[in-house]
Design an enzyme around this catalytic site. Structure first.
Site, PDB file in Angstrom:
ATOM      1  NE  ARG A 168       7.261 -15.665  25.287  1.00  7.22           N
ATOM      2  CZ  ARG A 168       8.488 -15.764  24.764  1.00  7.22           C
ATOM      3  NH1 ARG A 168       8.805 -15.144  23.629  1.00  7.22           N
ATOM      4  NH2 ARG A 168       9.404 -16.504  25.351  1.00  7.22           N
ATOM      5  CG  ASP A 197       7.998 -18.774  22.770  1.00  6.92           C
ATOM      6  OD1 ASP A 197       7.980 -19.442  23.819  1.00  6.92           O
ATOM      7  OD2 ASP A 197       9.015 -18.212  22.330  1.00  6.92           O
ATOM      8  CG  HIS A 274      10.968 -21.222  23.971  1.00  5.37           C
ATOM      9  ND1 HIS A 274      10.547 -20.275  24.876  1.00  5.37           N
ATOM     10  CD2 HIS A 274      12.327 -21.234  24.054  1.00  5.37           C
ATOM     11  CE1 HIS A 274      11.606 -19.717  25.461  1.00  5.37           C
ATOM     12  NE2 HIS A 274      12.697 -20.292  24.986  1.00  5.37           N
ATOM     13  CD  GLU A 330      15.884 -19.074  26.697  1.00  3.70           C
ATOM     14  OE1 GLU A 330      16.361 -18.460  27.654  1.00  3.70           O
ATOM     15  OE2 GLU A 330      14.794 -18.767  26.169  1.00  3.70           O
ATOM     16  CE1 TYR A 421      18.255 -10.875  21.864  1.00  2.00           C
ATOM     17  CE2 TYR A 421      16.887 -11.525  23.730  1.00  2.00           C
ATOM     18  CZ  TYR A 421      17.587 -11.846  22.575  1.00  2.00           C
ATOM     19  OH  TYR A 421      17.609 -13.145  22.140  1.00  2.00           O
ATOM     20  CG  PHE A 422      15.277  -2.836  20.352  1.00  2.00           C
ATOM     21  CD1 PHE A 422      16.620  -2.805  20.710  1.00  2.00           C
ATOM     22  CD2 PHE A 422      14.926  -2.345  19.094  1.00  2.00           C
ATOM     23  CE1 PHE A 422      17.593  -2.314  19.847  1.00  2.00           C
ATOM     24  CE2 PHE A 422      15.881  -1.846  18.224  1.00  2.00           C
ATOM     25  CZ  PHE A 422      17.210  -1.831  18.599  1.00  2.00           C
ATOM     26  CG  ASP A 423      13.401  -7.837  25.767  1.00  2.00           C
ATOM     27  OD1 ASP A 423      14.571  -7.487  25.471  1.00  2.00           O
ATOM     28  OD2 ASP A 423      13.116  -8.991  26.130  1.00  2.00           O
ATOM     29  CB  THR A 472       5.652  -8.858  22.792  1.00  3.19           C
ATOM     30  OG1 THR A 472       5.258 -10.213  22.556  1.00  3.19           O
ATOM     31  CG2 THR A 472       6.137  -8.222  21.507  1.00  3.19           C
ATOM     32  CD  GLU A 473       8.890 -12.391  27.146  1.00  2.18           C
ATOM     33  OE1 GLU A 473       9.174 -11.432  26.396  1.00  2.18           O
ATOM     34  OE2 GLU A 473       9.533 -13.464  27.156  1.00  2.18           O
TER      35      GLU A 473
HETATM   36  C1  ACM Z   1      16.095 -16.006  23.036  1.00  4.40           C
HETATM   37  O1  ACM Z   1      16.128 -14.850  23.468  1.00  4.40           O
HETATM   38  N1  ACM Z   1      15.695 -16.995  23.817  1.00  4.40           N
HETATM   39  C2  ACM Z   1      16.502 -16.326  21.694  1.00  4.40           C
END
Ligand code: ACM
Length: 754
Positions: A168, A197, A274, A330, A421-423, A472-473
């Site tokens: 990202r 990705d 992805h 996904e 998830y540290f985002d 990192t989006e």
């Molecule tokens: C993920 O967050 N898609 C692994």
């Protein structure tokens, strides 16, 4: 003054001889993660101008890391082998005697006034001992003098990971090396490198040059803009191209840099989903055969496997790790449903469906990796359609996948989104740089326990460890990655290393205070604790009291509060513990430092109202994903916090429509209802909220409609309280409806009735 110190020293000495194994405060060390055993000893070790370093042969390489100590200066490590007597001075890195009771993965650090001895059986354990020594220096203003101590320490979990997404946003190797340096200091031992990705391919693959000529570059640096505006790739060198990649040599150099610090780099090459960027460069590998149509490889095309195996060959040549991560998350299986080649494989192999097709692909890749002596890891979707026999699962969609996999005998890395998830935002999103959503404060990370309930006792060994993920989006710069990672990485380190029974949040917070200095020394742009206060009210239905708690991210703050709506001052009561309030009140509170207010005053109206405990009739159901406290939620006297996942916010997918039955017909004066808006995950305030009343529950009279005035274009976290004046109305039933104009989620926490 001098005498007092001398007396204290003497009594410490006496204590030590009376209770040799007992820790007593001489000078605290503030090590994170908390060591298994740590006893203070008397005196200090002071680093001389030139320190002698001695090491057993196996630790000569590890000794190089001592050069990263700001106060250790030495020319060359002397091999310990040729020396007859244990040196009396200097730093000694010693191979443990095979008969030593020290665990295989443990280190012993002994700091004496004359010398420092670190003992271990293995280089990785020795590196952990060196990390402790370096950390002690870097968390002290003067690391040149360190207190004597005896530490014996080993990890609770073997896999202690951090994932960084460089697709990202491409991040330079120099920055990644800083992460390795810090991971080393906190005893994290696995760097999961999310190299590919849809937002960009980041690794040179010599056989497929288009991956780095084209798929590594996109038309806009800003991920969100690019994602919302066509998602096109660009030729490297063209004016609009933004991105980058690592050459195979750079990646190898990085792997060795990490290895030197005891850290394994696990590469992730995403498949089958992805993969938009690959399929833009090599569209023949997609079901539709044209660029910009599919994110998934065509599984029915054997060229896909030739490609993936060729890529994996080059990846394995760069990365010596036992594990290779193949993504697996996904996948949108809709193209496979209509693809003749994919359907033919399903028929020919008697697969059940498209899940079976994904499972077939993963099994085939697993067999390939196994034939090369490696092991496959994938995200928990690889469980769907049947798990490959030797696969290791990374459980990210909660813990259920991990529990299922462990109970069926597969190895698991726990990395559940809600904790790791540290985002996600780490504080009130208002005023924070845009993030993907969610709310994950430091304390919640710290509270995570990887050995989830539901894993059978004999299967707990399959939980290899934990990992936090940095997607990192919304992290376009190294500074922003730092900001989201720290200090949460420190909590992760303790979750991974320190056994649950030895963890203690208050003690962690105390130690954390010394680590801001270390982070500053390493130029980490960490998130500093907020001075904001959070006031929450929890109603005790039996005692008929609202219990108000006030919390802060500050360490041991001095909080003064009032309950009469006046501004708090230093003469207002000091907050210690929950405040019980028998009636509606306006609570105001602020932090004071040296008698001066620090940060803003926080306030909360604690509504002790007439509808508490009454019956709520749901004319439309709550969302099964967000039931909160079910039928109690809206009348439990408890306000929600900043996140719709906190168990107090109830979600609705339809229009909002509830009726409160007050039991008796009675005069009403006011109704209040609050909604949340967070457009990222599709949470919207209703466009209009209406109150109607009734005496029989059948015929309702509309009292008032109020329109929403918060724009749907505002992507920040917003709250709106709709306040209705009901004076003059007498009724038993109150119906509240809200129009779900955006057909997203509606979230509310309480219907307040006076
Ligand atoms: C993920 O967050 N898609 C692994």
């Amino acid at each position: 003054m001098k005498r007092a110190k001398w007396v204290a020293g003497l009594s410490a000495a006496i204590l030590f001889y009376l209770f040799p194994g007992v820790t007593f405060a001489q000078d605290s060390l503030f090590i994170i993660p908390k060591p298994l055993i740590q006893h203070a000893r008397l005196g200090y070790f002071t680093f001389p101008k030139e320190t002698q370093v001695f090491a057993s042969n196996a630790f000569i390489g590890a000794a190089d890391l001592l050069h990263e100590h700001p106060y250790i200066h030495f020319e060359k490590t002397k091999p310990l082998g040729g020396i007859k007597q244990m040196p009396k001075q200097g730093i000694i890195l010693m191979m443990a005697n095979p008969k030593d009771t020290l665990a295989q993965n443990a280190y012993r650090l002994l700091v004496e006034p004359g010398r420092i001895i670190i003992t271990a059986h293995q280089p990785t354990a020795m590196l952990n001992g060196i990390a402790t020594l370096l950390q002690i220096a870097n968390t002290r203003k003067n690391g040149g003098r360190i207190p004597a101590v005896w530490i014996e320490d080993s990890p609770a979990l073997g896999y202690r990971g951090l994932m960084l997404d460089v697709s990202r946003n491409f991040l330079p190797i120099s920055f990644l090396k800083k992460y390795i340096d810090i991971m080393f200091l906190y005893k994290l031992n696995t760097f999961h490198w999310h190299l590919t990705d849809g937002a960009g391919w980041r690794l040179e693959i010599k056989k497929y040059p288009e991956l780095t000529q084209k798929a590594a570059w996109r038309t806009n640096a800003n991920w969100k803009y690019w994602w919302n505006n066509g998602r096109k790739y660009a030729e490297m060198g063209s004016p609009e191209a933004s991105g980058g990649f690592y050459t195979a040599d750079e990646a190898k150099d990085f792997v060795n840099y990490a290895l030197k610090r005891g850290i394994t780099v696990i590469p992730e090459i995403e498949m089958p989903a992805h993969s938009e960027e690959v399929l833009a460069a090599y569209p023949n590998l997609s079901c539709y055969g044209v660029p910009y149509k599919n994110a998934e490889f065509c599984i029915g095309n054997d060229e896909t496997f030739t490609f993936l195996q060729n890529v994996l060959d080059e990846v394995m040549a760069i990365f010596p790790s036992k594990y290779i991560h193949i993504g697996g998350d996904e996948a949108d299986k809709s193209a496979w449903k209509t693809c003749p080649k994919c359907q033919k494989v399903i028929r020919d192999l008697n697969l059940k469906d498209e899940n079976g097709l994904q499972s077939y692909a993963v099994k085939r890749l697993e067999a390939y990796l196994t034939s090369k002596g490696r092991k496959l890891i994938g995200w928990d979707e690889i469980l769907e359609g049947g798990l490959s026999p030797g696969a290791t699962v990374m459980s990210w969609r909660g813990e259920a996948g991990g529990i299922e996999a462990a109970n069926s005998g597969h190895d698991v890395i726990m990395t559940p989104g809600a904790y790791l998830y540290f985002d996600a935002y780490q504080t009130n999103p208002i005023g924070q740089p845009e993030a993907i959503g969610g709310y994950l404060p430091l304390q919640k990370v710290y509270a995570y326990h990887p050995i989830a309930a539901g894993i059978n006792a004999d299967m707990q060994k399959h939980i290899l460890g934990v990992q936090a993920n940095l997607w990192t989006e919304y992290m376009p710069t190294p500074n922003q990655v730092d900001y989201m990672a720290f200090p949460r990485v420190l909590a992760l380190a303790e979750v991974a290393w320190t056994a649950e029974k030895n963890k203690n949040w208050n003690d962690f917070q105390l130690r954390l205070q010394k680590h801001y200095l270390l982070l500053q020394r390493f130029n980490v742009n960490y998130y500093p604790p907020s001075t904001a206060l959070s006031i929450l009210s929890k109603f005790d239905i039996d005692k008929k009291l609202a219990n108000v708690t006030i919390t802060s991210e500050q360490f041991e703050p001095t909080i003064h509060y009032t309950v009469d709506g006046s501004a708090p001052t230093t003469s207002s009561p000091l907050y210690h513990t929950a405040i019980p309030l028998p009636a509606t009140a306006t609570v105001k509170a602020a932090i004071f430092k040296n008698d001066v207010q620090s940060g803003k005053t926080a306030d909360l109206v604690t509504d002790v109202h007439k509808a508490i405990g009454k019956k709520v009739i749901y004319n439309t159901p709550w969302s099964s994903s967000y039931p909160a406290q079910k039928e109690l939620t809206l009348v439990n006297g408890q306000t929600g916090d900043l996140t719709y996942g906190d168990g107090q916010w109830q979600g609705f997918n339809d229009d909002f429509d509830v009726t409160i039955d007050m039991d008796t017909t009675e005069p009403l004066s006011q109704v209040k209802i609050r909604f949340m808006q967070l457009t990222g995950p599709g949470v919207y305030i209703p466009s209009q909220v209406t109150i109607a009343v009734s005496n029989d529950g059948k015929v309702f009279k509309t009292v008032q409609k109020i329109d929403n005035d918060v724009p749907y274009t505002d992507s920040s976290l917003r709250f709106k309280t709709f306040l209705f004046n009901l004076s003059g109305n007498t009724a038993r039933y109150i119906r509240v409806t809200g129009i779900n104009e955006k057909r997203g989620f509606i979230f509310t926490d309480e219907v307040v009735v006076y």
